[in-house]
Design an enzyme around this catalytic site. Structure first.
Site, PDB file in Angstrom:
ATOM      1  N   ALA A 160       0.832  -1.208   0.000  1.00  0.00           N
ATOM      2  CA  ALA A 160       0.000   0.000   0.000  1.00  0.00           C
ATOM      3  C   ALA A 160       0.867   1.257   0.000  1.00  0.00           C
ATOM      4  O   ALA A 160       2.015   1.244   0.456  1.00  0.00           O
ATOM      5  CB  ALA A 160      -0.932  -0.011   1.207  1.00  0.00           C
ATOM      6  N   PRO A 161       0.334   2.383  -0.476  1.00  0.00           N
ATOM      7  CA  PRO A 161       1.101   3.630  -0.584  1.00  0.00           C
ATOM      8  C   PRO A 161       0.969   4.504   0.654  1.00  0.00           C
ATOM      9  O   PRO A 161       0.176   4.216   1.557  1.00  0.00           O
ATOM     10  CB  PRO A 161       0.436   4.305  -1.786  1.00  0.00           C
ATOM     11  CG  PRO A 161      -1.008   3.934  -1.630  1.00  0.00           C
ATOM     12  CD  PRO A 161      -1.013   2.516  -1.078  1.00  0.00           C
ATOM     13  N   TRP A 162       1.701   5.624   0.650  1.00  0.00           N
ATOM     14  CA  TRP A 162       1.672   6.518   1.800  1.00  0.00           C
ATOM     15  C   TRP A 162       0.649   7.646   1.678  1.00  0.00           C
ATOM     16  O   TRP A 162       0.352   8.321   2.661  1.00  0.00           O
ATOM     17  CB  TRP A 162       3.054   7.132   2.058  1.00  0.00           C
ATOM     18  CG  TRP A 162       3.759   7.714   0.861  1.00  0.00           C
ATOM     19  CD1 TRP A 162       4.785   7.142   0.163  1.00  0.00           C
ATOM     20  CD2 TRP A 162       3.513   8.982   0.221  1.00  0.00           C
ATOM     21  NE1 TRP A 162       5.187   7.962  -0.868  1.00  0.00           N
ATOM     22  CE2 TRP A 162       4.418   9.101  -0.853  1.00  0.00           C
ATOM     23  CE3 TRP A 162       2.616  10.017   0.453  1.00  0.00           C
ATOM     24  CZ2 TRP A 162       4.452  10.219  -1.688  1.00  0.00           C
ATOM     25  CZ3 TRP A 162       2.639  11.135  -0.373  1.00  0.00           C
ATOM     26  CH2 TRP A 162       3.549  11.226  -1.429  1.00  0.00           C
ATOM     27  N   LYS A 186       1.890  -4.969   3.405  1.00  0.00           N
ATOM     28  CA  LYS A 186       2.959  -4.055   3.810  1.00  0.00           C
ATOM     29  C   LYS A 186       2.532  -2.610   3.533  1.00  0.00           C
ATOM     30  O   LYS A 186       2.330  -2.229   2.385  1.00  0.00           O
ATOM     31  CB  LYS A 186       4.252  -4.330   3.044  1.00  0.00           C
ATOM     32  CG  LYS A 186       5.442  -3.512   3.588  1.00  0.00           C
ATOM     33  CD  LYS A 186       6.633  -3.501   2.651  1.00  0.00           C
ATOM     34  CE  LYS A 186       6.574  -2.339   1.690  1.00  0.00           C
ATOM     35  NZ  LYS A 186       6.716  -1.015   2.343  1.00  0.00           N
ATOM     36  N   PRO A 187       2.399  -1.802   4.578  1.00  0.00           N
ATOM     37  CA  PRO A 187       2.169  -0.378   4.351  1.00  0.00           C
ATOM     38  C   PRO A 187       3.466   0.314   3.970  1.00  0.00           C
ATOM     39  O   PRO A 187       4.554  -0.265   4.091  1.00  0.00           O
ATOM     40  CB  PRO A 187       1.663   0.115   5.706  1.00  0.00           C
ATOM     41  CG  PRO A 187       2.372  -0.772   6.693  1.00  0.00           C
ATOM     42  CD  PRO A 187       2.476  -2.127   6.013  1.00  0.00           C
ATOM     43  N   GLU A 189       6.670   2.507   4.473  1.00  0.00           N
ATOM     44  CA  GLU A 189       7.492   2.735   5.659  1.00  0.00           C
ATOM     45  C   GLU A 189       7.224   4.098   6.292  1.00  0.00           C
ATOM     46  O   GLU A 189       7.472   4.305   7.488  1.00  0.00           O
ATOM     47  CB  GLU A 189       8.975   2.603   5.316  1.00  0.00           C
ATOM     48  CG  GLU A 189       9.502   3.609   4.304  1.00  0.00           C
ATOM     49  CD  GLU A 189       9.395   3.131   2.874  1.00  0.00           C
ATOM     50  OE1 GLU A 189      10.231   3.563   2.066  1.00  0.00           O
ATOM     51  OE2 GLU A 189       8.477   2.344   2.572  1.00  0.00           O
ATOM     52  N   THR A 241       8.738   1.793  -9.310  1.00  0.00           N
ATOM     53  CA  THR A 241       8.570   0.635  -8.431  1.00  0.00           C
ATOM     54  C   THR A 241       7.747  -0.448  -9.123  1.00  0.00           C
ATOM     55  O   THR A 241       8.044  -1.643  -9.013  1.00  0.00           O
ATOM     56  CB  THR A 241       7.885   1.054  -7.121  1.00  0.00           C
ATOM     57  OG1 THR A 241       8.658   2.078  -6.488  1.00  0.00           O
ATOM     58  CG2 THR A 241       7.742  -0.124  -6.180  1.00  0.00           C
ATOM     59  N   GLU A 259      -1.386  -0.482  -9.693  1.00  0.00           N
ATOM     60  CA  GLU A 259      -2.100   0.794  -9.771  1.00  0.00           C
ATOM     61  C   GLU A 259      -1.045   1.865  -9.550  1.00  0.00           C
ATOM     62  O   GLU A 259      -0.578   2.082  -8.428  1.00  0.00           O
ATOM     63  CB  GLU A 259      -3.205   0.858  -8.718  1.00  0.00           C
ATOM     64  CG  GLU A 259      -4.270   1.904  -9.023  1.00  0.00           C
ATOM     65  CD  GLU A 259      -3.956   3.261  -8.447  1.00  0.00           C
ATOM     66  OE1 GLU A 259      -3.414   4.101  -9.217  1.00  0.00           O
ATOM     67  OE2 GLU A 259      -4.230   3.500  -7.272  1.00  0.00           O
ATOM     68  N   CYS A 293      -2.905  10.403  -7.278  1.00  0.00           N
ATOM     69  CA  CYS A 293      -2.633  10.055  -8.666  1.00  0.00           C
ATOM     70  C   CYS A 293      -3.739  10.499  -9.610  1.00  0.00           C
ATOM     71  O   CYS A 293      -3.552  10.487 -10.831  1.00  0.00           O
ATOM     72  CB  CYS A 293      -2.400   8.548  -8.804  1.00  0.00           C
ATOM     73  SG  CYS A 293      -3.682   7.536  -8.052  1.00  0.00           S
ATOM     74  N   GLU A 390       4.725  12.991 -13.346  1.00  0.00           N
ATOM     75  CA  GLU A 390       3.893  13.163 -12.157  1.00  0.00           C
ATOM     76  C   GLU A 390       4.678  13.895 -11.073  1.00  0.00           C
ATOM     77  O   GLU A 390       5.678  13.392 -10.558  1.00  0.00           O
ATOM     78  CB  GLU A 390       3.425  11.809 -11.649  1.00  0.00           C
ATOM     79  CG  GLU A 390       2.407  11.889 -10.542  1.00  0.00           C
ATOM     80  CD  GLU A 390       1.882  10.518 -10.153  1.00  0.00           C
ATOM     81  OE1 GLU A 390       0.667  10.411  -9.915  1.00  0.00           O
ATOM     82  OE2 GLU A 390       2.681   9.568 -10.082  1.00  0.00           O
TER      83      GLU A 390
END
Length: 489
Positions: A160-162, A186-187, A189, A241, A259, A293, A390
């Site tokens: 998952a993203p931040w 995994k979130p 860091e 990534t 995504e 995004c 982006e």
């Protein structure tokens, strides 16, 4: 532009959890090695453990052990589990909102709006779990009866993203569990706190090992992707990534769902409601500090309304209230980290070496924390970096065009294909452009809105696979054809 500078101390929420991995229903502590920072103050707030390959292996083994029973649960049973988890999240909504706001730097008003969305999403998948494969059983060959089964993939790794740590995690957890898979999550860091609370809530609802959480950085993510016991990886993140994960996953031929980023064009036509569009898009371009995004970051305006639109749009951007995320009046908070701050400032510095001109903003805010003024750039060229790449920050470019054809050409002339919006009252134009725009989501006279029932996902460099809707259940499922001879049974 209004700034809120009266409060700059760190507002650490009272119910901040201790950070640890959650594996097989147990908390697994380890020494913190990743330093965490409050985006609002730039103060150090603690450290987070980073799972190594052995810790990831332990999580995968726990998930595989739990899968043997979880896969046998009925859709109704899985739906009941998801509804109970939704209840727990609803009960903890204020704690989760405060943690998300503090950890990400997200305005508290926005964080509070997100929690009901993920509760609704879990309830949606609780129902979707009970919808089976649509192919009808029947005789497609004489003497043979065919049945199609939709089965879980197995153990899935979710990264998952931040920018939306909890919301994006539930976007993945919901369909993964509903389809009968078990999970290693995994979130980022940078933003682990709400995921740890989610694990605590899940511990009171789900069987041990169905949902496992490992904290960590890129090394942890790589261990998930490389692990042969994980059958699928789903990432929300940046394109670089995504490419690394797709390449690494090929070694074990595991399924990949990506995504990735976006560069959303916003087409404002001469027959649009300029007053409404200018106000709406000022919000849509800078929500979550532009760290979205789907942000309305690339505005393309028809010549005939350019001047009137820009006058109103810039005025609305200047009225955005920038400041402390804990302040309910704040509309734009800080960027998530110093690294992200430097990245966005780099874009602005390089844009200054081109023909781009700043109409408002363009500088770091004079206060502690990782703040940049909401920025509007004009006179940009289509091949400028700030148009093509982006930025993921509070930066919007505005271009002008003389015709529908030119506006469409500018809109499609990027590598991303996640989302776009059209602002017009012309039904014929709407039909043409929704077909011709090469983006996975196209809004008309709106932007940003997603609903559980509709698919979300992009084209091109924005990745592949769908989040949301029943289609995402297919991402986390595999289809089996069973053919039975009528004469031999």
């Amino acid at each position: 532009m209004t700034t809120s500078t009266e409060r700059v101390q760190s507002h650490i929420p009272a119910e901040t959890p201790e950070l640890a991995h959650f594996i097989g229903g147990e908390w697994v502590p380890s020494h913190g090695v990743f330093t965490l920072t409050d985006p609002n103050t730039a103060e150090l707030t603690g450290s987070s453990p980073v799972a190594d390959s052995d810790t990831v292996d332990r999580a995968v083994k726990a998930a595989r052990a739990a899968f043997e029973e979880w896969r046998r649960t009925t859709p109704r049973e899985r739906g009941e589990y998801l509804n109970r988890l939704a209840d727990r999240i609803d009960e903890a909504s204020e704690q989760l909102a405060q943690l998300e706001s503090w950890n990400v730097g997200k305005p508290i008003s926005n964080a509070r709006e997100e929690i009901p969305l993920l509760v609704d999403l879990l309830r949606f998948y609780a129902g979707a779990a009970r919808l089976g494969e649509n192919t009808a059983a029947g005789e497609y060959e004489r003497g043979m009866t065919s049945i199609v089964l939709r089965e879980p993939v197995g153990v899935v790794g979710l990264i998952a993203p931040w920018n939306y740590p909890l919301l994006e995690a539930v976007w993945k957890i919901g369909p993964a569990l509903a389809a009968g898979n078990t999970v290693v999550l995994k979130p980022s860091e940078l933003t682990p706190y709400t995921t740890v609370v989610l694990a605590k809530l899940a511990a009171s609802v789900l069987p041990a090992g169905v949902l496992n959480v490992v904290l960590g950085d890129g090394m942890t993510g790589a261990a998930i992707v490389d692990h042969p016991g994980i059958e699928m990886v789903s990432l929300t993140g940046d394109g670089g990534t995504g490419k690394k994960i797709a390449a690494a996953a090929s070694n074990t031929l595991k399924r990949v769902h990506l995504e990735l980023g976006g560069k959303a064009p916003v087409l404002v036509f001469d027959d649009s409601d300029v007053e409404y569009a200018s106000e709406y898009l000022a919000m849509a371009g800078f929500t979550n500090t532009g760290q979205d995004c789907t942000a309305a970051c690339r505005v393309i305006v028809h010549d005939s309304v350019y001047e009137s639109f820009m006058e109103k749009y810039v005025a609305n951007v200047r009225r955005l209230r920038v400041g402390d995320p804990a302040d309910p009046e704040t509309q734009v908070g800080p960027l998530v980290s110093e690294r992200q701050l430097e990245r966005v400032l780099g874009f602005l510095e390089r844009a200054g070496e081109t023909s781009a001109r700043v109409l408002t903003g363009g500088s770091r805010v004079d206060r502690p924390g990782f703040f940049i003024e909401p920025t509007v750039l004009v006179d940009v060229n289509q091949d400028d970096e700030v148009v093509q790449k982006e930025v993921f920050g509070p930066v919007v470019t505005v271009q002008r065009a003389a015709s529908e054809e030119e506006m469409l050409r500018l809109a499609n002339d990027v590598n991303y294909g996640l989302s776009a919006s059209i602002w017009t009252r012309d039904l014929s134009r709407t039909i043409r452009l929704t077909k011709d725009l090469s983006f996975g989501t196209v809004w008309v006279n709106g932007h940003l809105t997603t609903v559980a029932e509709m698919p979300f996902g992009g084209f091109g460099q924005s990745g592949y696979g769908k989040e949301l809707s029943g289609r995402s259940m297919d991402e986390y499922s595999q289809v089996k054809h069973v053919m039975i001879s009528q004469t031999r049974v």
